[in-house]
Design a protein around this motif. Sequence first.
Motif, short mmCIF file in Angstrom:
data_model
loop_
_atom_site.label_atom_id
_atom_site.label_comp_id
_atom_site.label_asym_id
_atom_site.label_seq_id
_atom_site.Cartn_x
_atom_site.Cartn_y
_atom_site.Cartn_z
N ILE A 190 0.84 -1.20 0.00
CA ILE A 190 0.00 0.00 0.00
C ILE A 190 0.87 1.25 0.00
CG2 ILE A 190 -1.62 1.36 1.39
CD1 ILE A 190 -2.88 -1.30 2.28
N ASP A 247 2.23 1.95 -3.33
CA ASP A 247 1.21 2.10 -4.37
C ASP A 247 1.11 0.87 -5.26
OD1 ASP A 247 -0.89 3.52 -5.53
OD2 ASP A 247 0.40 4.38 -7.09
N TYR A 255 -3.44 -3.40 -5.59
CA TYR A 255 -4.59 -3.23 -6.47
C TYR A 255 -5.04 -4.54 -7.10
CZ TYR A 255 -0.84 -2.75 -9.98
OH TYR A 255 0.28 -2.93 -10.76
N ASP A 256 -6.25 -4.49 -7.58
CA ASP A 256 -6.98 -5.60 -8.21
C ASP A 256 -7.32 -6.69 -7.20
OD1 ASP A 256 -6.85 -4.10 -10.50
OD2 ASP A 256 -5.19 -5.19 -11.37
N TYR A 277 -9.40 0.42 2.02
CA TYR A 277 -8.58 -0.12 0.94
C TYR A 277 -9.28 -1.18 0.11
CZ TYR A 277 -4.71 2.31 3.17
OH TYR A 277 -3.88 3.28 3.69
N SER A 302 -9.34 -4.46 -4.51
CA SER A 302 -8.83 -3.17 -4.04
C SER A 302 -9.78 -2.03 -4.39
CB SER A 302 -7.46 -2.91 -4.67
OG SER A 302 -7.06 -1.58 -4.48
N ALA A 303 -9.89 -1.07 -3.48
CA ALA A 303 -10.70 0.12 -3.73
C ALA A 303 -10.12 0.91 -4.90
CB ALA A 303 -10.76 0.98 -2.48
N ARG A 304 -8.83 0.82 -5.09
CA ARG A 304 -8.20 1.51 -6.21
C ARG A 304 -8.71 0.96 -7.53
NH1 ARG A 304 -1.70 1.51 -7.61
NH2 ARG A 304 -1.90 2.26 -9.74
N THR A 305 -8.93 -0.34 -7.59
CA THR A 305 -9.42 -0.97 -8.81
C THR A 305 -10.81 -0.46 -9.18
OG1 THR A 305 -8.13 -2.94 -8.31
CG2 THR A 305 -9.91 -3.21 -9.89
N GLU A 307 -11.88 2.30 -9.48
CA GLU A 307 -11.82 3.49 -10.33
C GLU A 307 -11.79 3.12 -11.82
OE1 GLU A 307 -8.32 5.45 -9.04
OE2 GLU A 307 -9.01 5.72 -6.97
N ASP A 308 -11.58 1.85 -12.12
CA ASP A 308 -11.46 1.40 -13.51
C ASP A 308 -12.49 0.30 -13.75
OD1 ASP A 308 -10.71 0.11 -15.92
OD2 ASP A 308 -8.62 0.71 -15.67
#
Length: 429
Positions: free
Chosen positions: A108, A111, A114-115, A130, A320-323, A325-326
């Motif tokens: 984390i 960076d 993810y996924d 997260y 992941s929360a980042r994923t 976004e896509d």
Amino acid sequence: MGRVRMSTGRNRSDRKRQPGAWRSGWSCGMLCVLLWAAGGCGIRTEEAATENLTELQVIYSSGDIRWTGSMEWVAEQFMEANPDIRVTLKAPTDVEGQSFTDRLKAMIAQDGFYDVVELREAARFAGAGYLMPLPESLTDLLRPEEKGEQVCYAIPRYTTTLGMIYDRGLFRRLGLSEPESYEEFLDICEKIRQAGVSPVAVGGADLWHMGFWGNHLYQNEILDACEEADWSKERTGEMLKGFRSLSQEGYIEARFSTVSDSQTVQELSSGSAAMLYSGPWIIDQVLGLDPEKELGFFYLPGKDGRTRVPVDRSVTWGISARTAEDEARVEAAVRFLRFFYSEGIYEHVLAQMNAEPVTVRVLDGGETMARQMVRKAAKEGMSYCDRLVGDAGTPDGFRSFYDQCLQEVLWGGTPVEDIAKELEERWER
């Protein structure tokens, strides 16, 4: 360093060229003219194929060879069925003294989180924002008791357990039988030691292996009658004192402080050690080295006279929360996890890990000798316990510290009273 595996190193179009993709520029030009005249040019270049691929990262733990092999197989099968997605398997770098959760935290910070992510202590990551909430298309795959009633951020990969894997042939030669009490277990250890064999192998170099013993001690000596954790200095001190005695009596030898979890397989298969407290996924690894080896499995009795069957579904999958976004990557992640639990794929994983399913779907076949052995070990009168160190409510960082304390208890010189005091204070914080 943890093993990082790229999916193929090239895109799918490398495996089979599109018909008519000639090397000659003149021929290709002529072909385009002909196709254009017929209604348009349909040539697909390798670059275009790459652009249409969705990249998906899957983070997993690579400490166990059977699980690593299972994940590589699943990824390959998934890409064969989904040529528009390229999977990259990534195992966090192994750092001495760090748990898998600690290594995910490092990802984390760098960076790299993810996924699709394999998790322990999933509630901690969800609470910190997260993880994304999982869609019903995933949660509906599981039995209701496995996914809970609130917003679901992680789903268990399967159910497993922990117990004592032992050399049945050695037990027979020494006239030993499976213990029905902790005192009988200690008596067995003494007789094995006198026979010149290490009674219990431990992968002391791997922190996550120490967690196996940590959960046994937690369930049998820290949880009270209401299954509430009591980390008082007095109670914890008694637990640690008993654990240290296994080392002091020679039942767990000092050499195991530098032995990895994977090396314990050799200890058992070669006859150097008689017992190993681990999970059923180890059984096939031992038999792979010595197919003639006779193995048994029993649940280690507690000091209070009860024998508990550990129920472990703490290893989970999340996205992941980042994923989130896509949209394309979210779709790919969901497709990957649905594939993991799909017919034929999930059965293969369960057979490899000798684990039990968590799905609504009823599985056919896939039974293994090890799974049968484990089921027979659960006898009438035993109680089932799914409380583990690292559950919701466990203080941040406590699990890693606790496992490190167990290493110190076995092979260090710090008084158990001091360790117990520190554990109590850490738990309260």
